[in-house]
Scaffold this motif. Structure first.
Motif, mmCIF file in Angstrom:
data_model
loop_
_atom_site.group_PDB
_atom_site.id
_atom_site.type_symbol
_atom_site.label_atom_id
_atom_site.label_comp_id
_atom_site.label_asym_id
_atom_site.label_seq_id
_atom_site.Cartn_x
_atom_site.Cartn_y
_atom_site.Cartn_z
ATOM 1 N N LYS A 167 0.855 -1.181 0.000
ATOM 2 C CA LYS A 167 0.000 0.000 0.000
ATOM 3 C C LYS A 167 0.896 1.237 0.000
ATOM 4 O O LYS A 167 2.048 1.185 0.419
ATOM 5 C CB LYS A 167 -0.910 0.019 1.230
ATOM 6 C CG LYS A 167 -1.854 -1.165 1.321
ATOM 7 C CD LYS A 167 -2.810 -1.048 2.516
ATOM 8 C CE LYS A 167 -3.740 -2.249 2.580
ATOM 9 N NZ LYS A 167 -4.777 -2.098 3.643
ATOM 10 N N THR A 184 -7.676 1.537 3.079
ATOM 11 C CA THR A 184 -6.865 1.629 1.861
ATOM 12 C C THR A 184 -6.682 0.255 1.220
ATOM 13 O O THR A 184 -6.048 -0.624 1.805
ATOM 14 C CB THR A 184 -5.476 2.217 2.177
ATOM 15 O OG1 THR A 184 -5.623 3.462 2.863
ATOM 16 C CG2 THR A 184 -4.667 2.414 0.908
ATOM 17 N N ALA A 191 -3.208 5.966 0.665
ATOM 18 C CA ALA A 191 -3.914 6.761 1.666
ATOM 19 C C ALA A 191 -3.366 8.177 1.548
ATOM 20 O O ALA A 191 -2.181 8.418 1.784
ATOM 21 C CB ALA A 191 -3.654 6.204 3.064
ATOM 22 N N ASP A 213 -8.034 11.926 2.367
ATOM 23 C CA ASP A 213 -8.781 10.930 3.145
ATOM 24 C C ASP A 213 -8.905 11.318 4.618
ATOM 25 O O ASP A 213 -9.607 10.638 5.370
ATOM 26 C CB ASP A 213 -8.096 9.560 3.068
ATOM 27 C CG ASP A 213 -8.052 9.007 1.653
ATOM 28 O OD1 ASP A 213 -9.069 9.146 0.954
ATOM 29 O OD2 ASP A 213 -7.008 8.460 1.258
#
Length: 377
Positions: free
Chosen positions: A240, A272, A278, A282
């Motif tokens: 991620k 996420t 992310a 957000d």
């Protein structure tokens, strides 16, 4: 260690991989312990005192060389409850390790009706007793300390929220504990707490029993750069991506308080998907999710406040995270709070209800999510 689905752990210690920084603080605490010093760790609530202690107790330097015990006395009211928690922790931890445990401790524990048994699955000895069995807490405390003195290795007893003893029902708890602790040769203590004025009163006042008996450690928030590295590493290792501006905004919004940062990043991570990022955009959504989980609790807290208390706490939330002088003419005028004495009266009520607390000499809403719930209103 089993890999966790979400690496941002909240409110517990699960191992060094998921523990952020505190490298120097860990070295310092371990150094004090191995050199035979009793230690006080002081910080605001939720900055990670408990995690630091557990991290050090699990370290190679301490884990193999000491028997370690940890109790949290935040919710306790008297010496009897204190002795019960300590005895329960000691016997739970020592029973599986100490050779000839049943024979050894049955000779010492004369004030308790203890029940000794063997766990059928693990084969380890177990001890059980009830709070009601402690009829003379001072005598039982002596027996517990004697068990520690005769343990097979040196012992570390860590007591979290130690300042709570000031409010115990008995008047002589400080003098009693100090008298017994100073004669122990096989036991060291780590005291931790979040009420600075109470802890300093216990350990720094010349007329108090614990005066000059410890070394102090004061925890500050984890450095922003260290926490950013920690977050980036865990996002990257799980495929991620993370915009560092999101971490910066969270750090600023929660004043670097570890528990809230971990909660925020736990939710950001959960929201996420793999291979996605992310980002700063957000932030509001993540924060809203966190606030919504406690909405009903916050509504009840707010409903119990007087009108003057509601006005003051809303004004404090409006200013958060900036720090302001709550009795200044500008603040009073801006929120139509009438007078400084009216502010002080409402503040006392908020503190009595636990809605506001003292953080580093300034008054702040105790639950930062509650502050944001108020802010959103």
């Amino acid at each position: 260690m089993t890999k966790l689905k979400n690496p941002f752990v909240i409110g517990k210690y699960v191992g060094p991989k998921y523990f952020c920084d505190r490298v120097e603080e860990s070295k310092q605490l371990i150094h004090h312990v191995v050199n035979g010093r009793n230690v006080v760790i002081m910080s605001e609530r939720r900055l990670g005192k408990t995690g630091l202690i557990e991290h050090c107790l699990a370290s190679k330097e301490l884990c193999d060389e000491y028997n370690a015990f940890f109790i949290d006395i935040y919710a306790l009211h008297n010496l009897r409850e204190f002795v019960y928690e300590l005895a329960n922790e000691v016997f739970r931890k020592i029973a599986p390790k100490q050779k000839n445990f049943l024979e050894h401790f049955s000779k010492i524990l004369k004030s308790l009706k203890t029940s000794f048994s063997i766990d059928q699955m693990s084969g380890t000895p177990q001890v059980s007793f009830s709070l009601g069995e402690i009829r003379n807490p001072e005598v039982t405390l002596d027996e517990v300390f004697e068990c520690l003195e005769k343990a097979d290795k040196p012992c570390i007893v860590a007591i979290d929220e130690f300042q709570q003893i000031v409010g115990f029902e008995e008047d002589n708890v400080e003098a009693l504990l100090r008298t017994k602790i100073q004669h122990l040769k096989n036991v060291q203590f780590v005291f931790a707490g979040s009420k600075r004025h109470l802890l300093e009163g216990i350990f720094n006042s010349p007329n108090r029993p614990f005066y000059n008996s410890v070394v102090f450690m004061r925890l500050a928030p984890i450095a922003e750069t260290a926490y950013l590295d920690f977050c980036t590493r865990h996002f990257k290792s799980n495929d991620k991506r993370l915009d560092e501006k999101l971490v910066t905004e969270a750090y600023r919004s929660f004043g670097g308080v570890t528990w809230y940062l971990q909660l925020f990043m736990n939710e950001a991570y959960a929201m996420t998907p793999p291979k996605k990022e992310a980002s700063l955009s957000d932030f509001k959504e993540v924060l809203q999710h966190l606030v919504d989980t406690k909405r009903f609790t916050f509504e009840e807290i707010y409903a119990r406040l007087t009108e003057k208390q509601k006005i003051l706490v809303m004004a404090m939330a409006a200013e958060y995270p900036d720090k302001v002088n709550l009795t200044s003419a500008d603040f009073i005028s801006r929120y139509q709070l009438k007078t400084a004495s009216a502010v002080q009266s409402a503040m006392k009520g908020l503190m009595d209800k636990g809605v506001v607390d003292d953080f580093g000499g300034s008054r702040q809403i105790s639950d930062l999510l509650f502050a944001y719930w108020l802010k959103m209103r």
